[in-house]
Motif scaffolding. Structure first.
Motif, mmCIF file in Angstrom:
data_model
loop_
_atom_site.group_PDB
_atom_site.id
_atom_site.type_symbol
_atom_site.label_atom_id
_atom_site.label_comp_id
_atom_site.label_asym_id
_atom_site.label_seq_id
_atom_site.Cartn_x
_atom_site.Cartn_y
_atom_site.Cartn_z
ATOM 1 N N SER A 103 -13.991 -4.959 -6.144
ATOM 2 C CA SER A 103 -13.499 -4.292 -4.939
ATOM 3 C C SER A 103 -13.606 -5.229 -3.746
ATOM 4 O O SER A 103 -14.313 -6.243 -3.786
ATOM 5 C CB SER A 103 -14.290 -3.009 -4.670
ATOM 6 O OG SER A 103 -15.663 -3.311 -4.421
ATOM 7 N N SER A 123 -7.773 8.667 -3.665
ATOM 8 C CA SER A 123 -7.388 7.373 -3.135
ATOM 9 C C SER A 123 -5.868 7.254 -3.207
ATOM 10 O O SER A 123 -5.172 8.156 -3.663
ATOM 11 C CB SER A 123 -8.054 6.243 -3.930
ATOM 12 O OG SER A 123 -7.676 6.285 -5.295
ATOM 13 N N LEU A 156 -2.028 0.962 -4.731
ATOM 14 C CA LEU A 156 -1.548 -0.284 -4.155
ATOM 15 C C LEU A 156 -0.995 -1.160 -5.272
ATOM 16 O O LEU A 156 -1.363 -1.015 -6.438
ATOM 17 C CB LEU A 156 -2.655 -1.003 -3.369
ATOM 18 C CG LEU A 156 -3.891 -1.537 -4.094
ATOM 19 C CD1 LEU A 156 -3.627 -2.866 -4.815
ATOM 20 C CD2 LEU A 156 -5.027 -1.732 -3.100
ATOM 21 N N PHE A 215 0.844 -1.192 0.000
ATOM 22 C CA PHE A 215 0.000 0.000 0.000
ATOM 23 C C PHE A 215 0.878 1.240 0.000
ATOM 24 O O PHE A 215 1.734 1.404 0.871
ATOM 25 C CB PHE A 215 -0.912 0.000 1.225
ATOM 26 C CG PHE A 215 -1.967 -1.076 1.212
ATOM 27 C CD1 PHE A 215 -3.265 -0.776 0.861
ATOM 28 C CD2 PHE A 215 -1.645 -2.381 1.543
ATOM 29 C CE1 PHE A 215 -4.244 -1.761 0.847
ATOM 30 C CE2 PHE A 215 -2.607 -3.375 1.532
ATOM 31 C CZ PHE A 215 -3.910 -3.063 1.179
ATOM 32 N N LEU A 245 -6.630 -5.250 -8.534
ATOM 33 C CA LEU A 245 -6.613 -4.194 -7.527
ATOM 34 C C LEU A 245 -5.529 -3.157 -7.827
ATOM 35 O O LEU A 245 -4.404 -3.513 -8.170
ATOM 36 C CB LEU A 245 -6.396 -4.802 -6.141
ATOM 37 C CG LEU A 245 -7.478 -5.773 -5.668
ATOM 38 C CD1 LEU A 245 -7.065 -6.434 -4.367
ATOM 39 C CD2 LEU A 245 -8.822 -5.059 -5.511
ATOM 40 N N LEU A 260 -10.545 -1.617 -1.025
ATOM 41 C CA LEU A 260 -9.571 -1.897 -2.077
ATOM 42 C C LEU A 260 -10.329 -1.932 -3.393
ATOM 43 O O LEU A 260 -11.363 -2.626 -3.508
ATOM 44 C CB LEU A 260 -8.888 -3.249 -1.849
ATOM 45 C CG LEU A 260 -7.722 -3.312 -0.851
ATOM 46 C CD1 LEU A 260 -8.124 -2.826 0.530
ATOM 47 C CD2 LEU A 260 -7.199 -4.746 -0.764
ATOM 48 N N TYR A 261 -9.829 -1.209 -4.400
ATOM 49 C CA TYR A 261 -10.529 -1.087 -5.669
ATOM 50 C C TYR A 261 -9.664 -1.568 -6.830
ATOM 51 O O TYR A 261 -8.440 -1.408 -6.822
ATOM 52 C CB TYR A 261 -10.918 0.374 -5.931
ATOM 53 C CG TYR A 261 -11.968 0.909 -4.987
ATOM 54 C CD1 TYR A 261 -13.315 0.608 -5.162
ATOM 55 C CD2 TYR A 261 -11.606 1.723 -3.922
ATOM 56 C CE1 TYR A 261 -14.277 1.103 -4.303
ATOM 57 C CE2 TYR A 261 -12.569 2.225 -3.053
ATOM 58 C CZ TYR A 261 -13.900 1.912 -3.248
ATOM 59 O OH TYR A 261 -14.841 2.397 -2.395
ATOM 60 N N SER A 284 -6.007 0.477 -6.206
ATOM 61 C CA SER A 284 -6.099 1.645 -5.320
ATOM 62 C C SER A 284 -6.806 1.270 -4.017
ATOM 63 O O SER A 284 -7.476 0.237 -3.923
ATOM 64 C CB SER A 284 -6.837 2.789 -6.009
ATOM 65 O OG SER A 284 -8.182 2.445 -6.252
ATOM 66 N N TRP A 285 -6.653 2.149 -3.035
ATOM 67 C CA TRP A 285 -7.295 1.921 -1.742
ATOM 68 C C TRP A 285 -7.624 3.247 -1.086
ATOM 69 O O TRP A 285 -7.045 4.274 -1.430
ATOM 70 C CB TRP A 285 -6.380 1.088 -0.828
ATOM 71 C CG TRP A 285 -5.123 1.823 -0.380
ATOM 72 C CD1 TRP A 285 -3.956 1.950 -1.087
ATOM 73 C CD2 TRP A 285 -4.927 2.523 0.853
ATOM 74 N NE1 TRP A 285 -3.039 2.686 -0.375
ATOM 75 C CE2 TRP A 285 -3.597 3.042 0.828
ATOM 76 C CE3 TRP A 285 -5.715 2.753 1.978
ATOM 77 C CZ2 TRP A 285 -3.065 3.782 1.884
ATOM 78 C CZ3 TRP A 285 -5.189 3.492 3.035
ATOM 79 C CH2 TRP A 285 -3.867 3.983 2.976
#
Length: 229
Positions: A204, A168, A171, A157, A186, A198-199, A188-189
């Motif tokens: 997600s 955001s 990650l 992260f 994944l 978590l996206y 971003s977060w």
């Protein structure tokens, strides 16, 4: 968030003149949903404290019992002697002076309102959980796994936003992730109240604090996120 949803239903009933029109005429299922131990936590990552809601009648509502730790962690809440439904879930002291009020937001989370910093959240207490997620504490490397199982994916992260995004952080999953995680792509977060989100392009994941790190908060197979040793 079943308990918070029941609060919203009760308040709506009051506004339309139902439920006997007083905050003390509480339907049994709504009352029972609130009883037990709750955790009040600031959104700045500092430790919160627990408070127990009972159905014992007392001055100002029903008896509230703050944990001894509240005196140092949330002094206002340490003064709580009663709780009631008054513009939300409200705590008052022995003289009926309001000390804290938690109002349901659009996600059914109970939060304080106003511009005071920090804001506070009220969630069901879990063993080993004392803090809300806080972005600076997330930065670093974590592993995803089934409870007590082998690592499914290792994720780093960042404290910087991903390319083309500003709301955001980035990650990076390491190579070799299990297909159940890899397919999410994944990238971003971010922290959303009491959740770590978590996206990715493929979906997600939503996590909430657990005893050893974070636990997946939605349906499907259980998933844990813990710091890499």
């Amino acid at each position: 968030m079943r308990a918070a949803t029941l609060i919203a239903s009760f308040l709506a009933c009051l506004l339309t003149g139902g439920a006997g029109s007083t905050a003390q005429d509480v339907a049994p299922d709504i009352l029972q949903a609130q009883l037990g131990e709750w955790l009040a936590v600031p959104d700045d990552g500092e430790r919160g404290c627990r408070i127990r809601l009972t159905d014992e009648r007392t001055i100002g509502g029903r008896r509230a019992i703050p944990d001894a730790a509240c005196a140092a962690r949330i002094p206002r809440l340490a003064e709580a002697a009663a709780w009631s439904f008054a513009e939300g879930l409200t705590f008052t002291d022995a003289t009926r002076r309001r000390v804290m009020t938690f109002v349901e937001d659009e996600t059914t989370l109970l939060k304080t309102r106003g511009d005071k910093v920090p804001n506070y959240m009220l969630v069901r207490a879990k063993p080993g959980v004392e803090r809300a997620p806080h972005a600076p504490a997330i930065v670093g490397t974590w592993i995803l796994r089934r409870p007590e199982g082998p690592t499914l994916c290792t994720i780093t992260f960042s404290d910087r936003p991903p390319l083309g995004a500003e709301e955001s952080f980035a990650l990076r999953p390491e190579a070799g992730c299990d297909s159940a995680v890899a397919r999410l792509k994944l990238a971003s977060w971010r922290i959303e109240d009491f959740a770590l989100m978590l996206y990715g392009d493929g979906g997600s994941l939503r996590f909430e604090p657990g005893p050893g790190g974070f636990d997946k908060a939605e349906g499907g197979k259980p998933l844990q996120m813990v710091r890499r040793p």
